[in-house]
Design an enzyme around this catalytic site. Sequence first.
Site, PDB file in Angstrom:
ATOM      1  N   ASN A 106       0.829  -1.205   0.000  1.00 41.59           N
ATOM      2  CA  ASN A 106       0.000   0.000   0.000  1.00 41.59           C
ATOM      3  C   ASN A 106       0.858   1.247   0.000  1.00 41.59           C
ATOM      4  O   ASN A 106       1.947   1.269   0.564  1.00 41.59           O
ATOM      5  CB  ASN A 106      -0.922   0.002   1.216  1.00 41.59           C
ATOM      6  N   ASP A 108      -0.728   4.152   0.945  1.00 39.20           N
ATOM      7  CA  ASP A 108      -1.666   5.089   1.563  1.00 39.20           C
ATOM      8  C   ASP A 108      -1.189   5.702   2.877  1.00 39.20           C
ATOM      9  O   ASP A 108      -1.836   6.613   3.401  1.00 39.20           O
ATOM     10  CB  ASP A 108      -3.040   4.417   1.762  1.00 39.20           C
ATOM     11  N   HIS A 123       6.154  -0.384  -2.511  1.00 36.46           N
ATOM     12  CA  HIS A 123       5.687   0.381  -3.681  1.00 36.46           C
ATOM     13  C   HIS A 123       5.725   1.889  -3.447  1.00 36.46           C
ATOM     14  O   HIS A 123       5.200   2.647  -4.251  1.00 36.46           O
ATOM     15  CB  HIS A 123       4.272  -0.053  -4.087  1.00 36.46           C
ATOM     16  N   CYS A 131      12.466  14.957  -7.823  1.00 31.67           N
ATOM     17  CA  CYS A 131      12.608  15.788  -9.015  1.00 31.67           C
ATOM     18  C   CYS A 131      13.224  14.964 -10.140  1.00 31.67           C
ATOM     19  O   CYS A 131      14.228  14.282  -9.942  1.00 31.67           O
ATOM     20  CB  CYS A 131      13.479  17.000  -8.706  1.00 31.67           C
ATOM     21  N   CYS A 155      14.943  23.490  -8.471  1.00 36.10           N
ATOM     22  CA  CYS A 155      15.417  23.794  -9.827  1.00 36.10           C
ATOM     23  C   CYS A 155      14.282  24.042 -10.817  1.00 36.10           C
ATOM     24  O   CYS A 155      14.523  24.232 -12.004  1.00 36.10           O
ATOM     25  CB  CYS A 155      16.306  22.654 -10.325  1.00 36.10           C
ATOM     26  N   THR A 195      -4.490  -9.147   0.183  1.00 31.56           N
ATOM     27  CA  THR A 195      -3.819  -8.991  -1.115  1.00 31.56           C
ATOM     28  C   THR A 195      -4.136 -10.182  -2.014  1.00 31.56           C
ATOM     29  O   THR A 195      -4.263 -11.308  -1.532  1.00 31.56           O
ATOM     30  CB  THR A 195      -2.286  -8.830  -0.963  1.00 31.56           C
ATOM     31  N   THR A 196      -4.271  -9.896  -3.304  1.00 34.38           N
ATOM     32  CA  THR A 196      -4.487 -10.976  -4.262  1.00 34.38           C
ATOM     33  C   THR A 196      -3.179 -11.720  -4.543  1.00 34.38           C
ATOM     34  O   THR A 196      -3.178 -12.684  -5.298  1.00 34.38           O
ATOM     35  CB  THR A 196      -5.082 -10.439  -5.586  1.00 34.38           C
ATOM     36  N   ASN A 220      -8.331 -12.936   4.297  1.00 31.99           N
ATOM     37  CA  ASN A 220      -8.900 -12.414   3.054  1.00 31.99           C
ATOM     38  C   ASN A 220     -10.309 -12.989   2.918  1.00 31.99           C
ATOM     39  O   ASN A 220     -10.498 -14.178   3.135  1.00 31.99           O
ATOM     40  CB  ASN A 220      -8.029 -12.836   1.857  1.00 31.99           C
ATOM     41  N   ALA A 238     -10.006  -8.002   7.602  1.00 29.30           N
ATOM     42  CA  ALA A 238      -8.804  -7.739   8.395  1.00 29.30           C
ATOM     43  C   ALA A 238      -9.160  -7.035   9.706  1.00 29.30           C
ATOM     44  O   ALA A 238      -8.588  -7.345  10.755  1.00 29.30           O
ATOM     45  CB  ALA A 238      -7.843  -6.867   7.583  1.00 29.30           C
TER      46      ALA A 238
HETATM   47  P1  NAD Z   1      -5.945  -5.991  -4.850  1.00 32.02           P
HETATM   48  O1  NAD Z   1      -6.853  -4.825  -5.029  1.00 32.02           O
HETATM   49  O2  NAD Z   1      -5.465  -6.713  -6.033  1.00 32.02           O
HETATM   50  O3  NAD Z   1      -6.635  -7.046  -3.881  1.00 32.02           O
HETATM   51  C1  NAD Z   1      -7.302  -6.674  -2.707  1.00 32.02           C
HETATM   52  C2  NAD Z   1      -7.541  -7.933  -1.884  1.00 32.02           C
HETATM   53  O4  NAD Z   1      -8.081  -7.561  -0.634  1.00 32.02           O
HETATM   54  C3  NAD Z   1      -8.530  -8.914  -2.524  1.00 32.02           C
HETATM   55  O5  NAD Z   1      -7.961 -10.206  -2.495  1.00 32.02           O
HETATM   56  C4  NAD Z   1      -9.763  -8.819  -1.613  1.00 32.02           C
HETATM   57  O6  NAD Z   1     -10.450 -10.063  -1.516  1.00 32.02           O
HETATM   58  C5  NAD Z   1      -9.135  -8.440  -0.294  1.00 32.02           C
HETATM   59  N1  NAD Z   1     -10.001  -7.722   0.644  1.00 32.02           N
HETATM   60  C6  NAD Z   1     -11.027  -6.869   0.375  1.00 32.02           C
HETATM   61  N2  NAD Z   1     -11.540  -6.371   1.507  1.00 32.02           N
HETATM   62  C7  NAD Z   1     -10.829  -6.905   2.535  1.00 32.02           C
HETATM   63  C8  NAD Z   1     -10.879  -6.764   3.959  1.00 32.02           C
HETATM   64  N3  NAD Z   1     -11.776  -5.969   4.569  1.00 32.02           N
HETATM   65  N4  NAD Z   1      -9.989  -7.477   4.715  1.00 32.02           N
HETATM   66  C9  NAD Z   1      -9.069  -8.283   4.118  1.00 32.02           C
HETATM   67  N5  NAD Z   1      -8.988  -8.447   2.783  1.00 32.02           N
HETATM   68  C10 NAD Z   1      -9.851  -7.765   1.990  1.00 32.02           C
HETATM   69  O7  NAD Z   1      -4.737  -5.443  -3.960  1.00 32.02           O
HETATM   70  P2  NAD Z   1      -3.186  -5.843  -3.869  1.00 32.02           P
HETATM   71  O8  NAD Z   1      -3.035  -7.302  -3.923  1.00 32.02           O
HETATM   72  O9  NAD Z   1      -2.668  -5.081  -2.707  1.00 32.02           O
HETATM   73  O10 NAD Z   1      -2.571  -5.238  -5.162  1.00 32.02           O
HETATM   74  C11 NAD Z   1      -2.807  -3.886  -5.297  1.00 32.02           C
HETATM   75  C12 NAD Z   1      -1.699  -3.069  -5.881  1.00 32.02           C
HETATM   76  O11 NAD Z   1      -2.243  -1.746  -5.998  1.00 32.02           O
HETATM   77  C13 NAD Z   1      -0.518  -2.906  -5.008  1.00 32.02           C
HETATM   78  O12 NAD Z   1       0.543  -2.933  -5.872  1.00 32.02           O
HETATM   79  C14 NAD Z   1      -0.637  -1.512  -4.360  1.00 32.02           C
HETATM   80  O13 NAD Z   1       0.591  -0.837  -4.453  1.00 32.02           O
HETATM   81  C15 NAD Z   1      -1.644  -0.774  -5.189  1.00 32.02           C
HETATM   82  N6  NAD Z   1      -2.771  -0.131  -4.436  1.00 32.02           N
HETATM   83  C16 NAD Z   1      -2.586   0.427  -3.205  1.00 32.02           C
HETATM   84  C17 NAD Z   1      -3.666   0.956  -2.487  1.00 32.02           C
HETATM   85  C18 NAD Z   1      -3.439   1.556  -1.134  1.00 32.02           C
HETATM   86  O14 NAD Z   1      -2.379   2.109  -0.896  1.00 32.02           O
HETATM   87  N7  NAD Z   1      -4.415   1.456  -0.197  1.00 32.02           N
HETATM   88  C19 NAD Z   1      -4.948   0.915  -3.020  1.00 32.02           C
HETATM   89  C20 NAD Z   1      -5.112   0.349  -4.288  1.00 32.02           C
HETATM   90  C21 NAD Z   1      -4.010  -0.170  -4.981  1.00 32.02           C
HETATM   91 ZN    ZN Z   2      14.910  19.754  -9.071  1.00 32.27          ZN
END
Ligand code: NAD
Ligand code: ZN
Length: 253
Positions: A106, A108, A123, A131, A155, A195-196, A220, A238
């Site tokens: 994440n 965020d 990530h 820059c 710059c 995460t997927t 998950n 979660a």
């Molecule tokens: P993904 O969106 O591919 O998968 C999300 C997973 O979370 C799914 O498997 C889903 O079933 C599960 N899920 C949904 N609600 C849930 C809950 N309440 N508790 C537990 N699990 C739950 O996400 P990913 O696998 O993290 O891949 C996403 C990519 O996108 C990453 O590379 C990330 O950098 C980026 N991303 C980040 C954010 C963030 O920072 N919050 C948001 C979107 C995407």
């Molecule tokens: Zn600069």
Amino acid sequence: MGLLPEDLIKALARVRSVGTITGAGISAESGVPTYRGKGGLYDDPEEGDRTIEALSAPTLARDPDRTWRVISALAQRCLEAKPNAGHYALAEIEAKVERFCLLTQNVDGLHGRAGSKNIIDIHGDRLATACMDCGVEGRLTDPGMIRGTPRCPVCNGRLRPGVVLFGEMLPVEKVARIEREFYAHVPDCVMIVGTTAQFPYIVMPVLAAAQAGKLTIEINPEETDISPAVDFTLRGKAGEFLPAIAAAISTVR
Ligand code: NAD
Ligand code: ZN
């Protein structure tokens, strides 16, 4: 009956070190859209499934305004969101055990705001900038106000977002930290949450722990590719399971 199986509660009581891997799902309960699926980032009304293209290295080079449009909207949503019970439970676990590491996909910033300390944000961070001309690093304070591509205060060159875009390499120093935290000393317990599990560097630490005979847990609501490899699959949110896990872990520091 409690939320967790009895044999998991017994196993958790013996754990002294924990590694956790998180994805967009842990922030879903904070209202941050996940990547895939309904309401996800790919559903962006303007970009639709072209979001992946907007967040890629070639688009940043050709049309940085387009990349920034998506990044600034995401960053603004993250700023407005608050950590949830799942984020706080991980900070609580870190305070209890001898060694803890959180590998998150994440961007965020919610783990840090909840109090987690040893974070590998593989990530990057949605507020970080660099820059493209002089390399100076900075932070956004008001991402919602960004129009076009923000400029370097030193710059006047164009800034890039401090996140790993599609088609870019992972930061070497963070990969080395994963190696130290998850392979050189495999934690007693490795959890994978929300995460997927699409990337090898996310999946491998779990497989390494399983192979070393350590406790492995997935949280998950849905089945994923990693599900068959873990000891316990907790099907649900979660924000519900992590506080129960935190309560089952003993204080050892
Ligand atoms: P993904 O969106 O591919 O998968 C999300 C997973 O979370 C799914 O498997 C889903 O079933 C599960 N899920 C949904 N609600 C849930 C809950 N309440 N508790 C537990 N699990 C739950 O996400 P990913 O696998 O993290 O891949 C996403 C990519 O996108 C990453 O590379 C990330 O950098 C980026 N991303 C980040 C954010 C963030 O920072 N919050 C948001 C979107 C995407
Ligand atoms: Zn600069």
